[in-house]
Scaffold this motif. Sequence first.
Motif, PDB file in Angstrom:
ATOM      1  N   SER A  27      -5.570  -9.022   1.366  1.00 22.97           N
ATOM      2  CA  SER A  27      -5.574  -8.176   0.179  1.00 22.97           C
ATOM      3  C   SER A  27      -4.640  -8.783  -0.860  1.00 22.97           C
ATOM      4  N   GLU A  64       0.784  -6.532   6.093  1.00 23.49           N
ATOM      5  CA  GLU A  64      -0.582  -6.893   5.684  1.00 23.49           C
ATOM      6  C   GLU A  64      -0.670  -8.365   5.339  1.00 23.49           C
ATOM      7  N   ALA A 100       0.786 -11.649   7.353  1.00 24.28           N
ATOM      8  CA  ALA A 100       1.828 -10.631   7.495  1.00 24.28           C
ATOM      9  C   ALA A 100       3.014 -11.210   8.258  1.00 24.28           C
TER      10      ALA A 100
END
Length: 518
Positions: A27, A64, A100
Amino acid sequence: MKRILYFILAIFILLAWSSCRKDFDFSPSTGNLTFSKDTIYLDTVFTNIGSSTYNLKVYNRSNEDISIPTVRLSQGEASNYRLNVDGLPGKQFENIELLAKDSLFIFVETTADIQTLAQNSLEFLYTDAIEFDSGNNLQKVELVTLIKDAVFIYPDRDETTGIIETLSFDIDGDGTPDETSIQGRFLEDDELTFTNEKPYVIYGYAAVNQGDVLTIEAGARVHFHANSGLLVTNSASLQVNGALSTDPELLENEVIFEGDRLEPLFEDVPGQWGTIWLFDGSQDIDINHATIKNGTVGLLVDGNQNDDKLNISNSQIYNSSNYGIWARASSITAQNVVINNSGQSSFAGTIGGRYNFTHCTIANYWNNSFRQFPSVLLNNYVTNEDDVDIPNDLTEANFNNCIIFGNDNPEIILDEISNGSAAFGFKFTNCLIRFQDTNNNFTGENYNLSNTDLYDSCIFNSDPNFKLPFENKLMIGDDSAANAAGSTAFLIPQDILGTTRTTPPDLGAYQHETFDED
């Protein structure tokens, strides 16, 4: 049958692992990156010379997997900085993926021309920034470099062959130039005075031609590239006219010879450049208030043992990977000279010669590798290619009011030719010397420490109480055994720092001082 079963089992395990694996889903980053530093100082570099490579670590501390939309230099393609992001060179990068709890390295370099940045300026503070993302998510790491202007001296290179110019001069004294493999060139007439206006950066050997005199003014800074140096040829001269400085850290009036790497990492690295070579036949060499540091051999002094070849005073020679001063059948008068941290000897008077040292501190606290030789080495011969010793007189080697010490023992070796075919004249008078022959390895009259014709009023193995000898701070303290141990017969009124000496004087180049308590 078993092999077939093992093969089927391995295929099953592989398929099961593959079915459990999820593709990474990255993301966009949200401006929450953290960095190992918020500003990268690339230290000081000379104009048009590349910097060292510096690194920045970028952290994704979230849970993430993210993608950084852009990583770029603020000035874009016009920037004088260069980046390498995860192995890719460039000035702008897109969609840099970062797992991450993971990190990535960014490497930064620069090369800049000061004249394109600020004409007629000797220094320019050049800045830029690395930008991560944009808009509300924009994060920056600043880049800062001080660019210095300089005078560059380098040999020519043939554009067709790429061969670099080499020096040709009279080596054997027959009046005819001899070809050498030494890369460099002779200084032109308008280059024979080095001023303090700009630093000098020398590639190869800058040579002083026959009959010429190179004068270096107070406050000048001379920087040498790797395998470079100064070479003073037959009938040429060198005058280093440094002066006493008011600031012992800045040494604003000192003449400083060192390497061309200005980053703090290289401040005390030995062997960054070659030597100041006072070739056989060079003459009337005067060096005053100079610092010679980080070379291979600080001063290489050849020949002219019956002349006053080199007079050196109020000077320091540090961090030489081989010798501080290496004299070969030469002549040296030294006063208020400090030599330390040499890979071999701090002073080596070899193949005979004539040497007089007064109020000098000749120490060796080398700890970079094994050291074979002591602080002071004297001999009166050379061994030729047929393994035959060729003698030459050591006319005199006098050390008066000196300290000769170090982190090894003993710190003097007197290597006289075994057949006695050459003179071996030496004397230590009012000196503090480290010499303790616990295993009786050194025999003969040269090592008879009670012989006052050789060792007059000397102190052996007592603490000189140096300030920080491994950091080249060889000032002596209140508790030094050298305090008031000198003879007024050899008194030099001021020490290397311009401090008036007491009567009787302290030994070495420094008058003692009270050290500040940490």
